[in-house]
Design a protein around this motif. Sequence first.
Motif, PDB file in Angstrom:
ATOM      1  N   ILE A  92       0.861  -1.185   0.000  1.00 29.59           N
ATOM      2  CA  ILE A  92       0.000   0.000   0.000  1.00 29.59           C
ATOM      3  C   ILE A  92       0.894   1.230   0.000  1.00 29.59           C
ATOM      4  O   ILE A  92       1.146   1.875   1.010  1.00 29.59           O
ATOM      5  CB  ILE A  92      -0.949   0.001   1.209  1.00 29.59           C
TER       6      ILE A  92
ATOM      7  N   VAL B 290      -7.409  -5.691  -0.129  1.00 24.09           N
ATOM      8  CA  VAL B 290      -6.314  -4.943   0.479  1.00 24.09           C
ATOM      9  C   VAL B 290      -6.302  -5.103   1.991  1.00 24.09           C
ATOM     10  O   VAL B 290      -7.266  -5.566   2.607  1.00 24.09           O
ATOM     11  CB  VAL B 290      -6.432  -3.444   0.133  1.00 24.09           C
TER      12      VAL B 290
ATOM     13  N   LEU C 140      -4.225   4.094   2.922  1.00 20.59           N
ATOM     14  CA  LEU C 140      -4.699   3.321   1.784  1.00 20.59           C
ATOM     15  C   LEU C 140      -5.342   4.231   0.740  1.00 20.59           C
ATOM     16  O   LEU C 140      -5.017   4.169  -0.452  1.00 20.59           O
ATOM     17  CB  LEU C 140      -5.693   2.267   2.251  1.00 20.59           C
TER      18      LEU C 140
END
Length: 422
Positions: A264, A292, A300
């Motif tokens: 990320i 994710v 993020l």
Amino acid sequence: MSTLDNALAEDYSYALMYLTDRDCVGKDLPANTAPDTPSRSRSLPFPCKVPFPCHAVAVVFHDGTVMRLPTELVFTIMSFLGPSDLASILRVDRAVHLVAEKVLYRDPEPTPLHVIPCLKMLVAHPSLSSITCRLIICDLTRIFDMCSNYLSVLSRALHSMLALKDLTLLLDGPYAKYLHGCPFRLRSLNTTLHWDADLVKWMEEQSELRNAMFGGPFVEDTVLPPSALCKISQISATPLILVAVVPLRAVQGVEISLLQPELIDDEFVWTVFRILILSFSTGPVSSVQMIVDVSNPIKLLSALITIPQSISKLDSFVLYGGRGSFTPVGHLPLVIGLLGNSYIFQDFLQNLTAFVSGFEYLRSITLMSRAPEETLSDQTLLTSLVGALHASCPTLECISFGGSIWVFNSRNGWVPLADLPR
């Protein structure tokens, strides 16, 4: 194998194994062995022609009435039955038995206890394996030690399937060589096989494959020839496999797994989407799904802002939180955050609105995670969240967040899906 396994392996019909399960309630079975599933529709997303030995079947009702029904109609009715119901029907006359058996073997989904007996049945009866359109094989290595002849039996069964279109093979390892030369041409594949030279060779054979999920690890220096997977349109995989598949192919939907927190990163996400994948797809890509780690949702979203900079013409975007939660502070701080008493959610919302504002005509966005606290029920909170997103991206028509789905109605504006008039 246990005595029970040996007995099941000798049964003539795979369906009778389900009856054996019901008769063995209370006996020890391997961990995670699922009981018989309830009745469900066994319809397939593509046509599957099944030959029948007769044109009509005599059906006897409880009052003694006899009616001859077309075999195709009986087949369609039985398609809505579960394995146990089909197993019971197998005890009726031969004509009904043959129809029920074909329904069962058109798309078998054996439990771990029944995988090997099911495969042996398909090998022994080509009339059944030749009509199998969909097959789901779980990973036996998680429950049993790998049987010495399992891969051989699996290979023989798959090589006898002429009509197979949809395969789920959760077999973790470098075993693709056992699939070389299979006569079927898949349209959909889900597998955890290693992405190695043997798998690539098999992919060259699967010229009709359109949808694929590759969950296995990427083996270094594995190259996919440009002529392979020429019809692929939807793919789910890790970044390295996506880089091998998407360029120069008409891929329209991409699902990418970025569960490692170190992935990320603004530069990495930009590189994956702009340079390695999306710039070289001839699709063009219109739908993106990401799995994710959302332990730091603000970081993020800061990284995701690079996506619309690379591909601004997305139609749909889905973000799945495989780990963590989009609202790590929980229910109460979320609500007060929207009212201005918590900077955490304000920062999250600011990054989210900045993210959607970069798309030209995004119509749908979905954010969800496995965290139980993600489900939101406060209408004021949801209304404000939906309004902020729509103000940043006026083309949005559907927003799903925290388990709540909102759609845009020309008469009433944004309303929960459950409140739309039927």
